[in-house]
Design a protein around this motif. Sequence first.
Motif, mmCIF file in Angstrom:
data_model
loop_
_atom_site.group_PDB
_atom_site.id
_atom_site.type_symbol
_atom_site.label_atom_id
_atom_site.label_comp_id
_atom_site.label_asym_id
_atom_site.label_seq_id
_atom_site.Cartn_x
_atom_site.Cartn_y
_atom_site.Cartn_z
ATOM 1 N N ALA A 266 -20.799 -3.764 -14.822
ATOM 2 C CA ALA A 266 -19.188 -4.887 -13.715
ATOM 3 C C ALA A 266 -18.364 -4.241 -14.553
ATOM 4 C CB ALA A 266 -19.397 -6.561 -14.599
ATOM 5 N N THR A 267 -17.885 -3.581 -15.508
ATOM 6 C CA THR A 267 -16.328 -3.156 -16.031
ATOM 7 C C THR A 267 -16.143 -2.003 -14.829
ATOM 8 O OG1 THR A 267 -16.666 -4.072 -18.134
ATOM 9 C CG2 THR A 267 -15.279 -2.032 -17.440
ATOM 10 N N VAL A 268 -17.898 -0.731 -14.931
ATOM 11 C CA VAL A 268 -17.331 0.728 -14.015
ATOM 12 C C VAL A 268 -17.584 -0.417 -12.782
ATOM 13 C CG1 VAL A 268 -18.444 2.075 -13.254
ATOM 14 C CG2 VAL A 268 -18.876 1.603 -15.291
ATOM 15 N N ASP A 269 -17.962 -1.230 -12.350
ATOM 16 C CA ASP A 269 -17.685 -1.565 -10.454
ATOM 17 C C ASP A 269 -16.266 -1.562 -10.969
ATOM 18 O OD1 ASP A 269 -20.326 -0.477 -9.305
ATOM 19 O OD2 ASP A 269 -21.120 -2.642 -10.253
ATOM 20 N N ARG A 270 -15.786 -2.809 -11.383
ATOM 21 C CA ARG A 270 -14.356 -2.916 -11.382
ATOM 22 C C ARG A 270 -13.169 -2.059 -11.664
ATOM 23 N NH1 ARG A 270 -10.970 -6.631 -15.788
ATOM 24 N NH2 ARG A 270 -9.344 -7.556 -14.003
ATOM 25 N N VAL A 271 -13.084 -0.859 -12.374
ATOM 26 C CA VAL A 271 -12.838 0.023 -12.119
ATOM 27 C C VAL A 271 -12.528 0.682 -10.884
ATOM 28 C CG1 VAL A 271 -12.085 2.532 -14.015
ATOM 29 C CG2 VAL A 271 -12.742 0.468 -14.424
ATOM 30 N N TRP A 272 -13.634 1.734 -10.441
ATOM 31 C CA TRP A 272 -13.802 2.154 -9.691
ATOM 32 C C TRP A 272 -13.389 1.475 -7.942
ATOM 33 C CZ3 TRP A 272 -14.377 6.515 -7.566
ATOM 34 C CH2 TRP A 272 -14.522 6.393 -5.919
ATOM 35 N N GLU A 273 -13.578 0.160 -8.495
ATOM 36 C CA GLU A 273 -12.617 -0.966 -7.317
ATOM 37 C C GLU A 273 -11.144 -0.082 -7.355
ATOM 38 O OE1 GLU A 273 -13.060 -4.927 -7.186
ATOM 39 O OE2 GLU A 273 -15.592 -4.587 -6.798
ATOM 40 N N VAL A 274 -10.820 -0.049 -8.857
ATOM 41 C CA VAL A 274 -8.906 -0.320 -8.667
ATOM 42 C C VAL A 274 -8.624 1.464 -8.297
ATOM 43 C CG1 VAL A 274 -7.234 0.305 -10.344
ATOM 44 C CG2 VAL A 274 -9.168 -1.731 -10.538
ATOM 45 N N LEU A 275 -9.481 1.935 -8.635
ATOM 46 C CA LEU A 275 -9.222 3.191 -8.966
ATOM 47 C C LEU A 275 -9.483 3.684 -6.908
ATOM 48 C CD1 LEU A 275 -11.367 5.607 -11.358
ATOM 49 C CD2 LEU A 275 -8.810 5.505 -10.763
ATOM 50 N N GLU A 276 -10.300 3.324 -6.029
ATOM 51 C CA GLU A 276 -10.113 2.942 -5.250
ATOM 52 C C GLU A 276 -9.336 2.203 -3.744
ATOM 53 O OE1 GLU A 276 -14.356 3.029 -2.140
ATOM 54 O OE2 GLU A 276 -13.558 1.191 -3.130
ATOM 55 N N ALA A 277 -8.812 1.572 -4.309
ATOM 56 C CA ALA A 277 -7.771 1.405 -3.637
ATOM 57 C C ALA A 277 -6.803 1.793 -3.919
ATOM 58 C CB ALA A 277 -7.345 -0.366 -4.509
ATOM 59 N N PHE A 278 -6.252 2.113 -4.850
ATOM 60 C CA PHE A 278 -5.086 2.878 -5.507
ATOM 61 C C PHE A 278 -5.185 4.116 -4.893
ATOM 62 C CE2 PHE A 278 -2.094 5.001 -7.837
ATOM 63 C CZ PHE A 278 -1.241 4.149 -8.213
ATOM 64 N N ALA A 279 -6.373 4.804 -4.601
ATOM 65 C CA ALA A 279 -6.138 6.511 -3.290
ATOM 66 C C ALA A 279 -5.385 7.092 -4.818
ATOM 67 C CB ALA A 279 -6.518 6.017 -2.671
ATOM 68 N N SER A 280 -4.327 7.737 -3.414
ATOM 69 C CA SER A 280 -2.648 8.981 -4.350
ATOM 70 C C SER A 280 -2.390 8.048 -4.153
ATOM 71 C CB SER A 280 -3.362 10.247 -3.891
ATOM 72 O OG SER A 280 -3.724 9.994 -2.025
ATOM 73 N N PHE A 281 -2.190 6.685 -3.209
ATOM 74 C CA PHE A 281 -0.692 5.759 -2.589
ATOM 75 C C PHE A 281 -0.396 5.405 -3.712
ATOM 76 C CE2 PHE A 281 -3.716 6.434 1.100
ATOM 77 C CZ PHE A 281 -2.947 6.580 1.861
ATOM 78 N N GLY A 282 0.337 6.406 -4.957
ATOM 79 C CA GLY A 282 1.315 5.544 -5.635
ATOM 80 C C GLY A 282 2.368 6.740 -6.341
ATOM 81 N N PHE A 283 2.881 7.384 -7.388
ATOM 82 C CA PHE A 283 4.003 7.634 -7.981
ATOM 83 C C PHE A 283 3.021 8.690 -9.145
ATOM 84 C CE2 PHE A 283 8.041 5.880 -5.443
ATOM 85 C CZ PHE A 283 7.641 6.547 -4.372
ATOM 86 N N CYS A 284 3.803 9.298 -9.150
ATOM 87 C CA CYS A 284 3.784 9.486 -10.639
ATOM 88 C C CYS A 284 5.215 8.892 -11.785
ATOM 89 C CB CYS A 284 3.693 11.872 -11.141
ATOM 90 S SG CYS A 284 4.896 12.716 -10.243
#
Length: 423
Positions: A266-284
């Motif tokens: 459950a934790t791995v799936d949830r973390v992956w959902e966040v990573l997949e949605a965030f992708a590279s569309f953010g700022f450093c």
Amino acid sequence: HIRARDVHQALEELPELRASRLNQAELDLLFRLVERLDGLPRHVALHPCGVLLSDRTLLDRTPVEASWLGFPMSQFDKDDVEELGLLKLDVLGIRMQSAMAHALDEVARVDGRRIDLDDETQVPRDDPETFALIRSTRTLGMFQIESPGQRELVGKFAPETFDDLIVDISLFRPGPVKSDMVTPFLRARQGWAEPDYLHADVRFALEETCGVVVFHEQVLHLIATFTGCSLAEADEVRRALGSRDAQPEVKVWFRPRALGRGYDVATVDRVWEVLEAFASFGFCKAHAAAFALPTFQSAWLKAHHPAAFLAGVLTHDPGMYPKRLILDDARQFGIAVLPLDVNRSDPVYRIEPVPEAAAGYGIRLALSEVKGIGEAEVARVVAGRPYGSLADFWHRAVVARPGVERLVLTGAFDPLYGLLPGG
């Protein structure tokens, strides 16, 4: 407005094309060739702000051609340049910098005070009036936080520090929005809910943003913590997440490694959902901090020198709103909007002391805003001042008749004839 690959379908379905006789057999070969050209590059384009940095051997390692405007341009694209190990920078031209420079010049000209926005003794980063103005959402003209969406966000976020501005700018990005992180952040920020850190092992990385993934650096820590890879490898993974084609491959790599380190499904799936949605569309974070600095400086100028700041915004037009709204905003701040005057208006917007105005200043409309008058004519108008009458102006300013007529219609000669009280 039809994609090349859809040309046969359009010829069959659109009545106006069916009647055009373009679907005759003799043209079939042409349209089949057209369909095959769909999606191919049409020409070589120059990146608007991309710069390569190297030593003097740069020209030995990249083929160069002249762009349409004559700039030396590498024939490699951004991916090739990276494979070669060359350093590339995006040097952004931000008109807000020009607007703020204009504001500082106006303050120096009218008030005799020279302000250095980078001097924290003059412009403290914790200035309460600046943050009070930001929280009020009266942010028209300010860098990065003037859009309707940002005004809603700063109102709900209520930034109190420079670090808050960094987070705000990073939150207003496709990644955090798409991964539905804005609402949880605001709820935790305002104390309406407890922060959710995904897992205790990554609390150290998410604490500053109330459990929400906002920065690239936080993505790296998530990947490195759950897979055991280095931060350098995590950055390669983060970049791969930006490609839809590469995401399945990353998922196949990520899940087994995370599960192998003892994390539950459950934790791995949830973390992956966040990573997949965030992708590279953010700022450093460093990028966001670099944007937050002119954001704060523009807000400080509007809080302490609103007339000069809005004169800069009107002159250099760095934002997203029409000038009539900026002028209305000036009125809301108690700034007088002063009419055109051939003896007072300059090519740019200027401020003038106006004791009867609530803010104590007015913004004089610029001659360059008069339609049909060119830069050379505006320069002659300014050089020939003062003018005693319309006839005097006509003979000495050498402005074409349509321009003079518009100046008359906009009231630029009214003060010469006493038609404006106090003109």
